[in-house]
Design a protein around this motif. Sequence first.
Motif, PDB file in Angstrom:
ATOM      1  N   ARG A  39       0.837  -1.208   0.000  1.00  0.00           N
ATOM      2  CA  ARG A  39       0.000   0.000   0.000  1.00  0.00           C
ATOM      3  C   ARG A  39       0.871   1.256   0.000  1.00  0.00           C
ATOM      4  O   ARG A  39       0.585   2.227  -0.709  1.00  0.00           O
ATOM      5  CB  ARG A  39      -0.960  -0.006   1.188  1.00  0.00           C
ATOM      6  CG  ARG A  39      -2.095  -1.005   1.036  1.00  0.00           C
ATOM      7  CD  ARG A  39      -3.142  -0.873   2.145  1.00  0.00           C
ATOM      8  NE  ARG A  39      -2.686  -1.374   3.436  1.00  0.00           N
ATOM      9  CZ  ARG A  39      -2.676  -2.658   3.799  1.00  0.00           C
ATOM     10  NH1 ARG A  39      -3.082  -3.581   2.959  1.00  0.00           N
ATOM     11  NH2 ARG A  39      -2.254  -3.016   5.001  1.00  0.00           N
ATOM     12  N   LEU A  40       1.940   1.246   0.789  1.00  0.00           N
ATOM     13  CA  LEU A  40       2.848   2.392   0.828  1.00  0.00           C
ATOM     14  C   LEU A  40       3.519   2.610  -0.527  1.00  0.00           C
ATOM     15  O   LEU A  40       3.690   3.744  -0.970  1.00  0.00           O
ATOM     16  CB  LEU A  40       3.901   2.208   1.921  1.00  0.00           C
ATOM     17  CG  LEU A  40       3.414   2.344   3.355  1.00  0.00           C
ATOM     18  CD1 LEU A  40       4.499   1.902   4.331  1.00  0.00           C
ATOM     19  CD2 LEU A  40       2.972   3.765   3.654  1.00  0.00           C
ATOM     20  N   LYS A  41       3.909   1.512  -1.175  1.00  0.00           N
ATOM     21  CA  LYS A  41       4.519   1.628  -2.504  1.00  0.00           C
ATOM     22  C   LYS A  41       3.558   2.263  -3.499  1.00  0.00           C
ATOM     23  O   LYS A  41       3.951   3.105  -4.313  1.00  0.00           O
ATOM     24  CB  LYS A  41       4.941   0.247  -3.021  1.00  0.00           C
ATOM     25  CG  LYS A  41       6.197  -0.289  -2.416  1.00  0.00           C
ATOM     26  CD  LYS A  41       6.518  -1.648  -3.044  1.00  0.00           C
ATOM     27  CE  LYS A  41       7.747  -2.280  -2.478  1.00  0.00           C
ATOM     28  NZ  LYS A  41       8.036  -3.586  -3.098  1.00  0.00           N
ATOM     29  N   GLU A  42       2.283   1.864  -3.429  1.00  0.00           N
ATOM     30  CA  GLU A  42       1.281   2.440  -4.333  1.00  0.00           C
ATOM     31  C   GLU A  42       1.114   3.930  -4.091  1.00  0.00           C
ATOM     32  O   GLU A  42       1.062   4.719  -5.036  1.00  0.00           O
ATOM     33  CB  GLU A  42      -0.053   1.716  -4.158  1.00  0.00           C
ATOM     34  CG  GLU A  42      -0.046   0.294  -4.684  1.00  0.00           C
ATOM     35  CD  GLU A  42      -1.306  -0.490  -4.323  1.00  0.00           C
ATOM     36  OE1 GLU A  42      -2.301   0.136  -3.877  1.00  0.00           O
ATOM     37  OE2 GLU A  42      -1.291  -1.719  -4.489  1.00  0.00           O
ATOM     38  N   GLU A  46       2.065   7.035  -6.666  1.00  0.00           N
ATOM     39  CA  GLU A  46       1.085   8.081  -7.000  1.00  0.00           C
ATOM     40  C   GLU A  46       1.663   9.468  -6.755  1.00  0.00           C
ATOM     41  O   GLU A  46       1.537  10.361  -7.593  1.00  0.00           O
ATOM     42  CB  GLU A  46      -0.178   7.925  -6.153  1.00  0.00           C
ATOM     43  CG  GLU A  46      -1.077   6.783  -6.551  1.00  0.00           C
ATOM     44  CD  GLU A  46      -2.249   6.631  -5.582  1.00  0.00           C
ATOM     45  OE1 GLU A  46      -2.616   7.614  -4.895  1.00  0.00           O
ATOM     46  OE2 GLU A  46      -2.795   5.511  -5.511  1.00  0.00           O
ATOM     47  N   ARG A  47       2.278   9.657  -5.594  1.00  0.00           N
ATOM     48  CA  ARG A  47       2.831  10.971  -5.245  1.00  0.00           C
ATOM     49  C   ARG A  47       3.964  11.366  -6.190  1.00  0.00           C
ATOM     50  O   ARG A  47       4.085  12.525  -6.581  1.00  0.00           O
ATOM     51  CB  ARG A  47       3.341  11.002  -3.805  1.00  0.00           C
ATOM     52  CG  ARG A  47       2.301  10.780  -2.755  1.00  0.00           C
ATOM     53  CD  ARG A  47       1.182  11.827  -2.796  1.00  0.00           C
ATOM     54  NE  ARG A  47       0.204  11.568  -1.768  1.00  0.00           N
ATOM     55  CZ  ARG A  47      -0.879  10.812  -1.924  1.00  0.00           C
ATOM     56  NH1 ARG A  47      -1.134  10.247  -3.086  1.00  0.00           N
ATOM     57  NH2 ARG A  47      -1.726  10.640  -0.934  1.00  0.00           N
ATOM     58  N   LEU A  48       4.809  10.392  -6.543  1.00  0.00           N
ATOM     59  CA  LEU A  48       5.932  10.693  -7.441  1.00  0.00           C
ATOM     60  C   LEU A  48       5.446  11.054  -8.836  1.00  0.00           C
ATOM     61  O   LEU A  48       6.015  11.924  -9.499  1.00  0.00           O
ATOM     62  CB  LEU A  48       6.909   9.517  -7.476  1.00  0.00           C
ATOM     63  CG  LEU A  48       7.655   9.256  -6.165  1.00  0.00           C
ATOM     64  CD1 LEU A  48       8.514   8.002  -6.289  1.00  0.00           C
ATOM     65  CD2 LEU A  48       8.494  10.446  -5.752  1.00  0.00           C
ATOM     66  N   MET A  98       5.360   9.910   3.677  1.00  0.00           N
ATOM     67  CA  MET A  98       5.629   8.475   3.789  1.00  0.00           C
ATOM     68  C   MET A  98       6.110   8.131   5.198  1.00  0.00           C
ATOM     69  O   MET A  98       5.691   7.128   5.773  1.00  0.00           O
ATOM     70  CB  MET A  98       6.654   8.046   2.736  1.00  0.00           C
ATOM     71  CG  MET A  98       6.199   8.255   1.299  1.00  0.00           C
ATOM     72  SD  MET A  98       4.581   7.558   0.904  1.00  0.00           S
ATOM     73  CE  MET A  98       4.898   5.831   1.131  1.00  0.00           C
ATOM     74  N   LEU A  99       6.963   8.960   5.758  1.00  0.00           N
ATOM     75  CA  LEU A  99       7.448   8.727   7.114  1.00  0.00           C
ATOM     76  C   LEU A  99       6.294   8.767   8.117  1.00  0.00           C
ATOM     77  O   LEU A  99       6.201   7.924   9.008  1.00  0.00           O
ATOM     78  CB  LEU A  99       8.513   9.760   7.482  1.00  0.00           C
ATOM     79  CG  LEU A  99       9.188   9.587   8.824  1.00  0.00           C
ATOM     80  CD1 LEU A  99       9.845   8.209   8.953  1.00  0.00           C
ATOM     81  CD2 LEU A  99      10.223  10.677   9.037  1.00  0.00           C
TER      82      LEU A  99
END
Length: 111
Positions: A39-42, A46-48, A98-99
Amino acid sequence: MLGRRNASIQHPPTLDAEMESTLQQIVDLKLVESGEKERLKEVLLERLVECGWKDEMKALCREFARKKGRDNVTVDELVNFITPKGRAYVPDLVKAEMLQRIRTFLSSTAT
């Protein structure tokens, strides 16, 4: 006298490299087991994309390949060239988000 007063100040304990590595492994395992890592990778991707980071990295790769000659570039050369730039170009807001998501996840699993 001043030196003695400062000597009594207690500083938080610091982690040595081995402890830090073990802690990172535990956190990674929790993230993987829960599915949170995916989920974090997704969210990160998206943010990038939203901030233009992905397009910027593509452009840098194309420019590198053009300068070296497309047939003269190896994957390893491209990875060595782009990795430090990719990390450096991630916006601070994305890193902070993310942190915070990781901290929130860890807080919710600690209870």
